[in-house]
Design a protein around this motif. Structure first.
Motif, PDB file in Angstrom:
ATOM      1  N   THR A   1      42.966  49.065  39.172  1.00  0.00           N
ATOM      2  CA  THR A   1      41.934  48.624  40.231  1.00  0.00           C
ATOM      3  C   THR A   1      40.487  49.328  39.074  1.00  0.00           C
ATOM      4  OG1 THR A   1      43.319  48.524  42.286  1.00  0.00           O
ATOM      5  CG2 THR A   1      40.873  48.540  42.018  1.00  0.00           C
ATOM      6  N   HIS A   2      39.531  48.239  38.294  1.00  0.00           N
ATOM      7  CA  HIS A   2      38.012  49.109  37.509  1.00  0.00           C
ATOM      8  C   HIS A   2      37.530  48.328  37.938  1.00  0.00           C
ATOM      9  CE1 HIS A   2      41.418  51.110  34.625  1.00  0.00           C
ATOM     10  NE2 HIS A   2      41.769  50.117  34.857  1.00  0.00           N
TER      11      HIS A   2
ATOM     12  N   GLN B   1      35.189  43.761  40.559  1.00  0.00           N
ATOM     13  CA  GLN B   1      36.155  44.244  40.569  1.00  0.00           C
ATOM     14  C   GLN B   1      38.178  43.965  39.382  1.00  0.00           C
ATOM     15  OE1 GLN B   1      37.751  46.028  44.371  1.00  0.00           O
ATOM     16  NE2 GLN B   1      36.148  47.485  43.789  1.00  0.00           N
ATOM     17  N   ARG B   2      38.699  44.112  38.393  1.00  0.00           N
ATOM     18  CA  ARG B   2      40.030  43.626  38.457  1.00  0.00           C
ATOM     19  C   ARG B   2      41.049  44.544  39.214  1.00  0.00           C
ATOM     20  NH1 ARG B   2      40.026  40.049  35.221  1.00  0.00           N
ATOM     21  NH2 ARG B   2      42.096  40.634  33.679  1.00  0.00           N
ATOM     22  N   GLU B   3      42.167  43.631  39.229  1.00  0.00           N
ATOM     23  CA  GLU B   3      43.329  44.690  39.492  1.00  0.00           C
ATOM     24  C   GLU B   3      44.846  43.758  39.358  1.00  0.00           C
ATOM     25  OE1 GLU B   3      45.211  46.294  44.312  1.00  0.00           O
ATOM     26  OE2 GLU B   3      44.018  45.149  44.074  1.00  0.00           O
ATOM     27  N   ALA B   4      45.637  44.100  38.625  1.00  0.00           N
ATOM     28  CA  ALA B   4      46.598  43.880  38.329  1.00  0.00           C
ATOM     29  C   ALA B   4      46.603  42.499  37.211  1.00  0.00           C
ATOM     30  CB  ALA B   4      47.458  43.654  39.059  1.00  0.00           C
TER      31      ALA B   4
ATOM     32  N   ALA C   1      37.236  40.926  43.354  1.00  0.00           N
ATOM     33  CA  ALA C   1      36.368  40.449  44.115  1.00  0.00           C
ATOM     34  C   ALA C   1      35.460  40.387  43.227  1.00  0.00           C
ATOM     35  CB  ALA C   1      36.232  42.016  44.833  1.00  0.00           C
ATOM     36  N   ALA C   2      34.116  40.297  43.579  1.00  0.00           N
ATOM     37  CA  ALA C   2      33.083  40.646  43.090  1.00  0.00           C
ATOM     38  C   ALA C   2      31.612  40.276  44.219  1.00  0.00           C
ATOM     39  CB  ALA C   2      32.230  39.306  42.034  1.00  0.00           C
TER      40      ALA C   2
ATOM     41  N   TRP D   1      32.900  40.866  31.079  1.00  0.00           N
ATOM     42  CA  TRP D   1      32.341  41.844  30.494  1.00  0.00           C
ATOM     43  C   TRP D   1      33.239  42.878  30.355  1.00  0.00           C
ATOM     44  CZ3 TRP D   1      26.773  40.395  33.310  1.00  0.00           C
ATOM     45  CH2 TRP D   1      26.741  39.806  32.095  1.00  0.00           C
ATOM     46  N   LEU D   2      33.611  43.032  32.691  1.00  0.00           N
ATOM     47  CA  LEU D   2      34.474  44.192  32.556  1.00  0.00           C
ATOM     48  C   LEU D   2      35.969  44.189  31.441  1.00  0.00           C
ATOM     49  CD1 LEU D   2      35.552  46.425  34.416  1.00  0.00           C
ATOM     50  CD2 LEU D   2      36.034  44.600  36.000  1.00  0.00           C
TER      51      LEU D   2
END
Length: 273
Positions: A27-28, A125-128, A133-134, A189-190
């Motif tokens: 999760t980032h 957020q990014r997960e797996a 979410a945003a 960007w993430l």
């Protein structure tokens, strides 16, 4: 054999314990803290941005320079990438959009404290390997005002004095704009930053250092070490057996007559025969 046993025990004690590889937290998040002032004095930019990835600073931006200043190791890695250029351009567009938004903000008495100052926290957020979410958090004059969930396209009023602001922004269709920036640009960007983030997280390996007990080695390295231990033990055993045979060959065997003569000398009964 005793020497071989002690050598094997010493070598095996040097091996680190085999541990199961634990997956890192996948999760980032990318967070942009934006501050917009309706009025500002000389040397005080009216628009400032602070960015971080996983709470680690990446860059800062202000309206005076219209440039992003890299921060930390990740900022130094990504300041020459295509995403860096795209982000600089987008922040300039957001700057112009927020300036128009500030001119339309009409606060109720409960939130009126001089010229309005808008603080925004944009996060995604990014997960797996997927977008998770945003959201946008809006504070006006230091008070929580609105929350926009970009995933579900929903508004939440966190201060009664911000109801009019929510209605004004809904009428102008800003929900679609906020969703595009957060779900599109922010997540893009993430993803770009994370490609460099993993390289930054890899610690340098000091030369000729025995791994700590809490570190794990690759299975190929462990297999090579075990094979080396077996080879060394085998060599030690062969050497010990060879030495034993040579010592046995160097000891001369006495004939039976000499043994009988020694026995007679040592026994009075045999001397009388």
């Amino acid at each position: 054999m005793l020497l071989a046993y002690h050598a094997a025990h010493l070598l095996l004690s040097m091996l680190p314990p085999v541990q199961t590889w634990k997956a890192l937290d996948h999760t980032h998040s990318l967070c942009l803290d934006l501050t917009v002032k309706s009025q500002s004095g000389p040397g005080h930019p009216w628009y400032e941005v602070q960015a971080s990835v996983d709470k680690k600073p990446v860059f800062q931006y202000d309206s005076d320079s219209s440039k992003m200043k890299p921060l930390g190791l990740l900022g130094a890695k990504v300041n020459a990438t295509k995403a860096w250029t795209e982000l600089t351009q987008t922040l300039g567009e957001v700057e112009r959009e927020l300036r128009m938004i500030m001119s339309d903000i009409k606060l109720e008495n409960s939130m009126t404290r001089g010229p309005p100052t808008l603080h925004i926290q944009l996060s995604c957020q990014r997960e797996a390997e997927r977008d998770a979410a945003a959201s946008w958090h809006f504070n006006i004059n230091g008070q929580p005002a609105l929350l926009f969930d970009a995933m579900n396209m929903t508004w939440t009023v966190t201060s009664p004095g911000a109801r009019g602001v929510k209605e004004e922004w809904e009428n102008k269709g800003l929900a679609d704009y906020f969703r595009r920036i957060s779900m599109g640009d922010c997540c893009h960007w993430l993803r770009e930053f994370l490609e460099h983030w993993e390289k930054v997280l890899e610690p340098p390996v000091p030369p000729k250092k025995v791994p700590d007990a809490d570190q794990s080695l690759p299975m190929s390295s462990i297999a090579c070490i075990i094979l080396g231990v077996i080879v060394i033990i085998s060599v030690i055993i062969v050497i010990c057996c060879s030495i034993s045979r040579k010592l046995a060959q160097r000891s001369p065997k006495k004939p039976k007559e000499a043994l009988y003569q020694e026995a007679r000398l040592s026994s009075p009964a045999l001397l009388s025969v």
